[in-house]
Write an enzyme that holds these catalytic residues in place. Structure first.
Site: not given
Length: 427
Positions: A317, A328, A413
Site C-alpha cells: 500500500h 504495513e 481510511f
C-alpha cells in the site's frame, strides 16, 4: 469453487495513458508528480499532485464527444474498460451470455463542479445563513444537471454496463483507498460461486479538485514538499511527510477458467487469494498493532492455500505517510515471519501518487505485469530508510526476478483492509 483468471487489463495513470506506457515509466522510475494544473492551488499548503496528462477519450472511443460533460473518473473508466475488453477480446465471442457478464467497481465520487457550487452559495449566503428557497431556485437554474448526477459514485459502473452491454450483476463499493481491490475481490467471489461467468472489475477516481485537496490537507495527510514534486512521495523513507494525491483508473476482465478456455482466451494470470478485514478502530488511523492488516494478509494466504515463502513479490500500500508505512511493515513481518526479510516489496505510489479508490486495481495490474515480465518496479526516493521500515523495498531501480505469485495490499481510511494474491496461470 470455480477458478478465476484474468483475461484482459487496462489502465490510465499519472505516468501513462495505457498499460504499456505506464509500465515502462514505472520500471524507469519516472514520477508523475507536478504542480497542480486542474485548478488554481496557489494558496494551498499542498500545491502538487499526480495528474493524468494529455488524456483524450477520443483516443479510445469513437463516440467520445458524447462523454464531454461527464466527470474525469467516468471518462478514465471508459478508457480503461475499453482497453481491458479489447485486450481480452471478450466482446468478439459469439457465445457470451450478457446476463452472466457483470461490472463491479470501486469508484469514488465524480469531480466536483466547484465553480458553480461556490457561485451558488455566494448568491444565497447572506448573513452567514443559506436561504433554502433561494438556494433551490438558483440551483435549478444554475447547476449543471449532468455534473451533479456524476457525483454519485455508482455512475461509472452503470456507464460501463450500458456502453459494453454487461447485463449481469452491477455494483460499486467505496471503501476509500481499498475500494477497487475490494471490488476485484468481490467480483472474484461472485465468479467462484457461480453468480457470473465474466466480470469487468476495477476502479476509477479523481479527487484533484479544491474540496478533495482541502479534505486531505485538513487531515494533514498530504506532502507539502512543493519545491520538489518528483521527490515528494517517499514511502518507507525517514523523511516522508505525507502522500501525493493521484488520479486514474485500472480495469481487469475476470473470467471463469472454463469459460475462458472455451473461447480460446489468452490468460494473463489467476486470482487465488482474497482477504478482507476491518481494523474496527478509527476513521483515519490504522491500529498501531496492525491487527486488521495482519489478519487480512493471513486470510488471503489461507484462501490461496499458501505459506508466506511462496510469495515472490509484494506491491505495498506504501502511501508515504508516517503511520501507514510503519504499520504495513509491522503487518508484513507478523504475517510473513522470517519470510518477510526475503520477499521484495515496492510502492509504486512513490511514482504515481495515491489514486485513492482506483489505487488497488492499478496495483493489481502491476502485479500481473511483474509475473509476465519478471521485473519489479522500484520504490523511488527511498534515500534514508526509516529504522522501523527495514525490509527489502527495491529502492531506486527496477530489479529482475521471476515472479510466480504476487501479493497486493490496500488499506483504506476507516480501517478497511484488502489483500489480493495473483499467480502465474498453470493448467
Amino acid at each position: 469453487m470455480r477458478r478465476v483468471v484474468v483475461t484482459g487489463m487496462g489502465m490510465v495513470t499519472p505516468v501513462g495513458r495505457d498499460v504499456e506506457s505506464s509500465w515502462r515509466a514505472l520500471l524507469a522510475g519516472e514520477s508523475g508528480v507536478a504542480p497542480i494544473s486542474l485548478f488554481d492551488a496557489r494558496t494551498f499548503p499542498t500545491r502538487i499532485a499526480a495528474e493524468v496528462k494529455g488524456f483524450d477519450l477520443a483516443d479510445y472511443l469513437d463516440d467520445a464527444d458524447r462523454w464531454a460533460e461527464y466527470s474525469r473518473n467516468t471518462r478514465f473508466a471508459l478508457a480503461a474498460g475499453k482497453m481491458a475488453l479489447d485486450d481480452s477480446r471478450l466482446l468478439e465471442y459469439a457465445g457470451l451470455d450478457r446476463a452472466r457478464f457483470g461490472v463491479y467497481l470501486g469508484s469514488g465520487e465524480g469531480q466536483h463542479d466547484f465553480a458553480r457550487f461556490v457561485k451558488l452559495v455566494y448568491k444565497t449566503g447572506g448573513d452567514g445563513k443559506v436561504a433554502n428557497e433561494e438556494f433551490t431556485s438558483h440551483g435549478v437554474k444554475d447547476l449543471h444537471a449532468l455534473h451533479e448526477a456524476e457525483q454519485e459514485p455508482g455512475t461509472p459502473a452503470a456507464h460501463l454496463a450500458a456502453r459494453f452491454g454487461a447485463r449481469g450483476a452491477n455494483a460499486n463499493c467505496l471503501t476509500a483507498c481499498a475500494a477497487s481491490s475490494q471490488a476485484i475481490g468481490e467480483a472474484y467471489e461472485m465468479i467462484r460461486q457461480d453468480c457470473a461467468d465474466v466480470m469487468l472489475s476495477g476502479g476509477t477516481h479523481s479527487m484533484i479538485h479544491p474540496f478533495g485537496v482541502t479534505g486531505f490537507i485538513l487531515l494533514t495527510a498530504l506532502s507539502t514538499r512543493n519545491d520538489e514534486p518528483a521527490r515528494a512521495s517517499r514511502p518507507f523513507d525517514r523523511d516522508r511527510d505525507g502522500f501525493i494525491l493521484g488520479e486514474g483508473s485500472g480495469m481487469l476482465v475476470l473470467e471463469e477458467l472454463e469459460h475462458a478456455k472455451a473461447r480460446g482466451a489468452r490468460i494473463l494470470g489467476e486470482i487465488v487469494g482474497y482477504g478482507s478485514t476491518a481494523d474496527a478502530f478509527r476513521i483515519t488511523d490504522s491500529h498501531e498493532d496492525g491487527r486488521g492488516a495482519i489478519a487480512c494478509i493471513r486470510e488471503a494466504l489461507a484462501g490461496a492455500g499458501m505459506t508466506p515463502d511462496r510469495i515472490d513479490y509484494v506491491n505495498a500500500h506504501g502511501t508515504s505517510t508516517s503511520v501507514n508505512d510503519s504499520v504495513e511493515t509491522l503487518a508484513i513481518k507478523q504475517a510473513f515471519g522470517e519470510a518477510a526479510y526475503k520477499v521484495p516489496i515496492s510502492s509504486t505510489k512513490s511514482m504515481m501518487g495515491h489514486l485513492i479508490a482506483a489505487a488497488g486495481s492499478v496495483e493489481a495490474v502491476i502485479c500481473l505485469l511483474t509475473i509476465r515480465d519478471g521485473l519489479l518496479p522500484p520504490t523511488i526516493n527511498l534515500d534514508n530508510p526509516d529504522a522501523d521500515c527495514d525490509l527489502d523495498y527495491v529502492p531506486h531501480e527496477a530489479r529482475t526476478k521471476r515472479v510466480d505469485v504476487a501479493l497486493s495490499n490496500s488499506f483504506g481510511f476507516g480501517g478497511q483492509n484488502i489483500t489480493l494474491i495473483l499467480k502465474r496461470y498453470t493448467d
